[in-house]
Design a protein around this motif. Structure first.
Motif, PDB file in Angstrom:
ATOM      1  N   VAL A 287       0.861  -1.183   0.000  1.00 41.06           N
ATOM      2  CA  VAL A 287       0.000   0.000   0.000  1.00 41.06           C
ATOM      3  C   VAL A 287       0.899   1.235   0.000  1.00 41.06           C
ATOM      4  O   VAL A 287       1.916   1.266   0.689  1.00 41.06           O
ATOM      5  CB  VAL A 287      -0.926   0.023   1.235  1.00 41.06           C
ATOM      6  N   ALA A 288       0.507   2.240  -0.765  1.00 39.90           N
ATOM      7  CA  ALA A 288       1.336   3.440  -0.897  1.00 39.90           C
ATOM      8  C   ALA A 288       0.628   4.677  -0.387  1.00 39.90           C
ATOM      9  O   ALA A 288      -0.604   4.774  -0.420  1.00 39.90           O
ATOM     10  CB  ALA A 288       1.734   3.646  -2.352  1.00 39.90           C
ATOM     11  N   SER A 289       1.411   5.620   0.048  1.00 38.65           N
ATOM     12  CA  SER A 289       0.900   6.929   0.434  1.00 38.65           C
ATOM     13  C   SER A 289       0.791   7.819  -0.802  1.00 38.65           C
ATOM     14  O   SER A 289       1.692   7.834  -1.647  1.00 38.65           O
ATOM     15  CB  SER A 289       1.845   7.581   1.437  1.00 38.65           C
ATOM     16  N   GLY A 290      -0.295   8.573  -0.881  1.00 33.26           N
ATOM     17  CA  GLY A 290      -0.449   9.546  -1.958  1.00 33.26           C
ATOM     18  C   GLY A 290      -0.315  10.973  -1.472  1.00 33.26           C
ATOM     19  O   GLY A 290      -0.761  11.902  -2.155  1.00 33.26           O
ATOM     20  N   GLU A 291       0.325  11.153  -0.310  1.00 32.40           N
ATOM     21  CA  GLU A 291       0.379  12.478   0.308  1.00 32.40           C
ATOM     22  C   GLU A 291       1.131  13.499  -0.547  1.00 32.40           C
ATOM     23  O   GLU A 291       0.708  14.655  -0.672  1.00 32.40           O
ATOM     24  CB  GLU A 291       1.013  12.383   1.697  1.00 32.40           C
ATOM     25  N   ALA A 292       2.248  13.088  -1.131  1.00 34.57           N
ATOM     26  CA  ALA A 292       3.021  14.040  -1.926  1.00 34.57           C
ATOM     27  C   ALA A 292       2.237  14.479  -3.161  1.00 34.57           C
ATOM     28  O   ALA A 292       2.238  15.659  -3.524  1.00 34.57           O
ATOM     29  CB  ALA A 292       4.358  13.423  -2.338  1.00 34.57           C
ATOM     30  N   ALA A 293       1.551  13.535  -3.804  1.00 34.05           N
ATOM     31  CA  ALA A 293       0.740  13.890  -4.980  1.00 34.05           C
ATOM     32  C   ALA A 293      -0.433  14.778  -4.588  1.00 34.05           C
ATOM     33  O   ALA A 293      -0.804  15.690  -5.331  1.00 34.05           O
ATOM     34  CB  ALA A 293       0.240  12.620  -5.667  1.00 34.05           C
ATOM     35  N   ALA A 294      -1.004  14.531  -3.411  1.00 37.46           N
ATOM     36  CA  ALA A 294      -2.094  15.387  -2.937  1.00 37.46           C
ATOM     37  C   ALA A 294      -1.587  16.805  -2.713  1.00 37.46           C
ATOM     38  O   ALA A 294      -2.270  17.788  -3.057  1.00 37.46           O
ATOM     39  CB  ALA A 294      -2.677  14.821  -1.649  1.00 37.46           C
ATOM     40  N   ARG A 295      -0.396  16.927  -2.169  1.00 37.04           N
ATOM     41  CA  ARG A 295       0.186  18.244  -1.873  1.00 37.04           C
ATOM     42  C   ARG A 295       0.559  19.008  -3.142  1.00 37.04           C
ATOM     43  O   ARG A 295       0.225  20.180  -3.293  1.00 37.04           O
ATOM     44  CB  ARG A 295       1.428  18.055  -1.002  1.00 37.04           C
ATOM     45  N   ASP A 296       1.233  18.345  -4.068  1.00 34.05           N
ATOM     46  CA  ASP A 296       1.805  19.036  -5.230  1.00 34.05           C
ATOM     47  C   ASP A 296       0.906  19.017  -6.465  1.00 34.05           C
ATOM     48  O   ASP A 296       1.000  19.909  -7.305  1.00 34.05           O
ATOM     49  CB  ASP A 296       3.160  18.423  -5.596  1.00 34.05           C
ATOM     50  N   LEU A 297       0.067  17.998  -6.583  1.00 30.96           N
ATOM     51  CA  LEU A 297      -0.772  17.851  -7.776  1.00 30.96           C
ATOM     52  C   LEU A 297      -2.254  17.990  -7.465  1.00 30.96           C
ATOM     53  O   LEU A 297      -3.087  17.820  -8.352  1.00 30.96           O
ATOM     54  CB  LEU A 297      -0.519  16.483  -8.432  1.00 30.96           C
ATOM     55  N   ASP A 298      -2.561  18.291  -6.188  1.00 31.45           N
ATOM     56  CA  ASP A 298      -3.954  18.400  -5.756  1.00 31.45           C
ATOM     57  C   ASP A 298      -4.728  17.139  -6.137  1.00 31.45           C
ATOM     58  O   ASP A 298      -5.873  17.201  -6.582  1.00 31.45           O
ATOM     59  CB  ASP A 298      -4.621  19.634  -6.360  1.00 31.45           C
ATOM     60  N   TRP A 299      -4.076  15.987  -5.956  1.00 28.68           N
ATOM     61  CA  TRP A 299      -4.661  14.715  -6.385  1.00 28.68           C
ATOM     62  C   TRP A 299      -5.423  14.049  -5.244  1.00 28.68           C
ATOM     63  O   TRP A 299      -4.952  14.000  -4.114  1.00 28.68           O
ATOM     64  CB  TRP A 299      -3.564  13.774  -6.876  1.00 28.68           C
ATOM     65  N   ARG A 300      -6.604  13.552  -5.561  1.00 28.01           N
ATOM     66  CA  ARG A 300      -7.414  12.835  -4.577  1.00 28.01           C
ATOM     67  C   ARG A 300      -8.044  11.614  -5.223  1.00 28.01           C
ATOM     68  O   ARG A 300      -8.322  11.610  -6.421  1.00 28.01           O
ATOM     69  CB  ARG A 300      -8.551  13.727  -4.036  1.00 28.01           C
ATOM     70  N   MET A 301      -8.303  10.592  -4.426  1.00 29.52           N
ATOM     71  CA  MET A 301      -9.095   9.463  -4.886  1.00 29.52           C
ATOM     72  C   MET A 301     -10.558   9.784  -4.644  1.00 29.52           C
ATOM     73  O   MET A 301     -10.960  10.058  -3.514  1.00 29.52           O
ATOM     74  CB  MET A 301      -8.695   8.184  -4.150  1.00 29.52           C
ATOM     75  N   SER A 302     -11.363   9.772  -5.690  1.00 30.54           N
ATOM     76  CA  SER A 302     -12.764  10.171  -5.557  1.00 30.54           C
ATOM     77  C   SER A 302     -13.735   9.010  -5.724  1.00 30.54           C
ATOM     78  O   SER A 302     -14.938   9.193  -5.568  1.00 30.54           O
ATOM     79  CB  SER A 302     -13.088  11.264  -6.589  1.00 30.54           C
ATOM     80  N   TYR A 303     -13.241   7.822  -6.021  1.00 33.59           N
ATOM     81  CA  TYR A 303     -14.106   6.662  -6.243  1.00 33.59           C
ATOM     82  C   TYR A 303     -13.967   5.661  -5.096  1.00 33.59           C
ATOM     83  O   TYR A 303     -12.854   5.326  -4.680  1.00 33.59           O
ATOM     84  CB  TYR A 303     -13.741   5.946  -7.546  1.00 33.59           C
ATOM     85  N   SER A 304     -15.096   5.163  -4.617  1.00 37.25           N
ATOM     86  CA  SER A 304     -15.097   4.095  -3.616  1.00 37.25           C
ATOM     87  C   SER A 304     -14.843   2.760  -4.310  1.00 37.25           C
ATOM     88  O   SER A 304     -14.901   2.653  -5.543  1.00 37.25           O
ATOM     89  CB  SER A 304     -16.452   4.043  -2.914  1.00 37.25           C
ATOM     90  N   LEU A 305     -14.595   1.721  -3.513  1.00 36.83           N
ATOM     91  CA  LEU A 305     -14.412   0.386  -4.082  1.00 36.83           C
ATOM     92  C   LEU A 305     -15.663  -0.037  -4.843  1.00 36.83           C
ATOM     93  O   LEU A 305     -15.585  -0.614  -5.933  1.00 36.83           O
ATOM     94  CB  LEU A 305     -14.086  -0.628  -2.979  1.00 36.83           C
ATOM     95  N   GLU A 306     -16.835   0.255  -4.290  1.00 40.27           N
ATOM     96  CA  GLU A 306     -18.084  -0.100  -4.970  1.00 40.27           C
ATOM     97  C   GLU A 306     -18.180   0.590  -6.328  1.00 40.27           C
ATOM     98  O   GLU A 306     -18.610  -0.027  -7.315  1.00 40.27           O
ATOM     99  CB  GLU A 306     -19.281   0.289  -4.098  1.00 40.27           C
TER     100      GLU A 306
END
Length: 321
Positions: A287-306
């Motif tokens: 499992v990876a952290s997406g913190e750096a991408a969230a900070r610099d690229l304003d990236w978020r995961m918007s989809y649930s598993l469902e």
């Protein structure tokens, strides 16, 4: 402002093209259709059928369409098969990247977003992978992606090239009914195809040291992933300083059992997966952290598993309609 998307007729590349169009940024596709589909390229998007190994064609495409950057998605992406076909893998992924960089240099194009992979990490012995986690690829595919990152870094030191590489894990779902994952190796299409054909999906190993005994992995919706490529391209075009590498990860992950349960609930096809032995080399958790991408690229995961499962199932059903 036009960007070239190599591999833009493939599953991931086509979603990147769609994200660029949604952002009202011009795009041109170059793809040899070895695993892509011409029908994935939207009407009105220029399409050049060619291998990235044809440097002259890549350079001419960049010139003719006044491209300011490249999103380099094209490549041979099957880690398991790469062990059996290392020379093919290195030719497509290493020599191919050299060709793209050479074409960019000829055309005076100085920005590139590289589609890398979490396979560069191999089997990390940490709970949460960050960009600082040591790389230790365990397949020619993973090695070739790491070399691609090195090539960008070296060319960046030798020229004005601005670049960043996006490492991601398991890409799933669909952002449009006409775009679906057709890989013969990925979990989602394998399970959905089995269910559609009345077969029972299989779990490899239920005795891992995880909450439910099955492997835990990072799963990212392909539309979220595509948005990250657009954000990175915009940042490079604006001259912003980016890290050489970003992980696109969930931070928590889901288990294979959770995926199977969600598949049954979403498709309304009840099943109990068969259980097989562990596959050699499968780590319990990545499992990876997406913190750096969230900070610099304003990236978020918007989809649930469902939603990941539902969009993949809908696209699969639409393809058979």
């Amino acid at each position: 402002m036009t960007w070239l998307v190599t591999g833009g007729a493939g599953y991931i590349g086509a979603h990147v093209v769609q994200a660029f169009r949604d952002a009202r940024i011009g795009v041109v596709v170059l793809d040899d259709l070895s695993s892509g589909h011409e029908e994935f390229v939207p009407d009105g998007v220029p399409f050049v059928r060619s291998s990235i190994l044809h440097t002259d064609v890549v350079a001419r495409t960049l010139d003719e369409h006044n491209c300011i950057g490249v999103v380099h998605v094209a490549g041979f992406k099957y880690a398991g098969v790469s062990v059996e076909r290392p020379l093919h893998t290195y030719t497509q992924n290493v020599t191919g990247t050299v060709s793209v960089l050479e074409a960019m240099q000829r055309a005076g194009v100085e920005a590139i977003v590289f589609s890398s992979s979490a396979a560069t990490y191999g089997t990390p012995h940490v709970d949460l992978v960050t960009e600082a986690t040591p790389t230790h690829p365990e397949s020619p595919y993973g090695e070739s992606k790491l070399i691609g990152e090195w090539l960008l870094a070296d060319q960046g030191r030798a020229s004005e090239l601005r670049h960043t590489s996006l490492r991601y894990f398991n890409v799933v779902g669909s952002g449009a009914m006409e775009l679906r994952d057709t890989s013969p190796h990925n979990l989602f299409p394998l399970v959905l195809e089995a269910l559609a054909q009345g077969r029972t999906p299989r779990i490899n190993g239920i005795d891992y040291p995880t909450p439910d005994g099955t492997c835990v992995r990072d799963y990212v919706h392909v539309a979220d992933l595509a948005d990250a490529h657009v954000s990175a391209a915009k940042a490079l075009a604006q001259g912003r300083e980016l890290l050489p590498v970003y992980n696109l990860g969930s931070g928590d992950g889901v288990s294979v059992r959770q995926i199977m349960d969600t598949m049954a609930a979403v498709t309304k096809i009840p099943f109990e997966p068969t259980v097989a032995a562990r596959r050699p080399g499968d780590p319990a958790r990545i499992v990876a952290s997406g913190e750096a991408a969230a900070r610099d690229l304003d990236w978020r995961m918007s989809y649930s598993l469902e939603q990941m499962v539902a969009t993949a199932w809908e696209a699969r059903q639409a393809a058979q309609a």
